[in-house]
Scaffold this motif. Structure first.
Motif, PDB file in Angstrom:
ATOM      1  N   ASP A   5      80.856  -5.338  61.821  1.00 29.96           N
ATOM      2  CA  ASP A   5      80.020  -5.524  60.838  1.00 29.96           C
ATOM      3  C   ASP A   5      78.946  -4.575  60.437  1.00 29.96           C
ATOM      4  O   ASP A   5      79.204  -3.567  60.903  1.00 29.96           O
ATOM      5  N   ARG A   6      78.124  -4.869  59.453  1.00 29.07           N
ATOM      6  CA  ARG A   6      77.244  -3.888  58.978  1.00 29.07           C
ATOM      7  C   ARG A   6      76.419  -3.161  59.708  1.00 29.07           C
ATOM      8  O   ARG A   6      76.249  -1.900  59.658  1.00 29.07           O
TER       9      ARG A   6
ATOM     10  N   ARG B 289      76.205   0.648  60.777  1.00 31.29           N
ATOM     11  CA  ARG B 289      75.252   1.435  60.653  1.00 31.29           C
ATOM     12  C   ARG B 289      74.699   2.135  61.972  1.00 31.29           C
ATOM     13  O   ARG B 289      74.382   3.538  61.798  1.00 31.29           O
TER      14      ARG B 289
ATOM     15  N   SER C 259      76.684   3.902  48.363  1.00 31.20           N
ATOM     16  CA  SER C 259      76.981   2.432  48.219  1.00 31.20           C
ATOM     17  C   SER C 259      77.541   2.340  47.085  1.00 31.20           C
ATOM     18  O   SER C 259      77.169   2.654  45.872  1.00 31.20           O
TER      19      SER C 259
ATOM     20  N   GLY D  90      77.220  -3.182  47.216  1.00 34.22           N
ATOM     21  CA  GLY D  90      77.466  -2.641  48.810  1.00 34.22           C
ATOM     22  C   GLY D  90      78.658  -3.251  49.433  1.00 34.22           C
ATOM     23  O   GLY D  90      78.932  -3.175  50.632  1.00 34.22           O
TER      24      GLY D  90
ATOM     25  N   TRP E  84      80.882   1.195  51.423  1.00 34.03           N
ATOM     26  CA  TRP E  84      79.963   2.482  51.676  1.00 34.03           C
ATOM     27  C   TRP E  84      80.763   3.638  52.161  1.00 34.03           C
ATOM     28  O   TRP E  84      82.201   3.637  52.729  1.00 34.03           O
TER      29      TRP E  84
ATOM     30  N   PHE F  53      83.810  -4.113  52.824  1.00 33.36           N
ATOM     31  CA  PHE F  53      83.236  -5.137  53.676  1.00 33.36           C
ATOM     32  C   PHE F  53      83.817  -6.250  52.703  1.00 33.36           C
ATOM     33  O   PHE F  53      84.001  -6.322  51.466  1.00 33.36           O
TER      34      PHE F  53
ATOM     35  N   GLY G 208      80.198  -9.627  55.352  1.00 32.47           N
ATOM     36  CA  GLY G 208      79.751  -8.396  56.054  1.00 32.47           C
ATOM     37  C   GLY G 208      80.571  -7.832  57.094  1.00 32.47           C
ATOM     38  O   GLY G 208      80.217  -6.972  57.728  1.00 32.47           O
TER      39      GLY G 208
END
Length: 225
Positions: A31-32, A36, A45, A49, A52, A82, A86
């Motif tokens: 997931d995001r 990250r 981005s 979004g 990425w 994504f 997400g």
């Protein structure tokens, strides 16, 4: 410690692969938050979004035939796509600064631009999104916009930045019927956006439909901001 729990990759040249296959594989279905944690904030981005992009310099030997014991800097990059909830739908890295990925995403500006000129970087959409934009059937109450440029140009619609295209890409958008106001760094145009019709614009001028369709066939869809 899993790869997804690793620290973000530093932005300094390294002789190691910045995006090894095991890392890329670990991103899939993540997931995001996990992306990250593994890679830090994206350099770029796109599409609100949905995409990425990351880039990292790497030291590599000079090409065969020019080997003199020295190394050159090569910028490698990675794209993550994504789904709305997400979850990662697609993750892939490229060793080619201006290469293309297996789903059709191409980095027109190069890996270095993702870090040093992120707002002006030109990145193409996956092939299925390009095909959908070209085959789009305009609905009543809206018009479709196809924008072309002869070099890097950032398009704003009603003073809001929509995306950046270059000589090999185009920008697609839909707009409510009525007057549409378009601008780039060097041109401005206000014109009628007719219900159910497609509008083709090259920089600050309208383009005839036949010429526009030929240009469209030869170009790829650029990802919007």
């Amino acid at each position: 410690m899993t790869l997804l729990a690793a620290c973000a990759i530093p932005l300094t040249p390294t002789a190691h692969d910045p995006y090894p296959p095991a890392l890329v594989e670990s991103l899939r279905q993540a997931d995001r938050a996990a992306v990250r944690r593994a890679l830090g904030e994206p350099a770029v981005s796109r599409a609100g979004g949905e995409f990425w992009f990351y880039a990292q310099p790497r030291w590599v030997p000079r090409p065969i035939g020019a080997w003199d014991g020295t190394f050159v800097e090569r910028w490698e990059w990675l794209a993550v796509m994504f789904e709305p909830r997400g979850t990662v739908l697609f993750a892939e890295a490229s060793e080619l600064e201006r290469g293309c990925l297996s789903n059709g995403i191409c980095n027109r500006s190069g890996g270095q631009a993702l870090r040093r000129a992120p707002e002006s970087a030109v990145l193409t959409a996956p092939l299925h999104q390009d095909a959908a934009a070209k085959a789009y059937r305009v609905r009543a109450g809206e018009c479709a916009l196809y924008f072309y440029a002869d070099g890097p140009a950032t398009l704003s619609i009603r003073r809001r930045v929509h995306g950046t295209a270059d000589e090999a890409t185009y920008i697609f958008a839909t707009h409510a019927a009525g007057t549409i106001e378009l601008s780039t760094e060097t041109a401005w145009l206000a014109t009628d956006c007719r219900s159910g019709e497609a509008l083709h614009v090259r920089e600050g001028a309208l383009v005839a439909r036949d010429a526009a369709e030929a240009a469209l066939a030869a170009r790829r869809l650029a990802l919007p901001r």
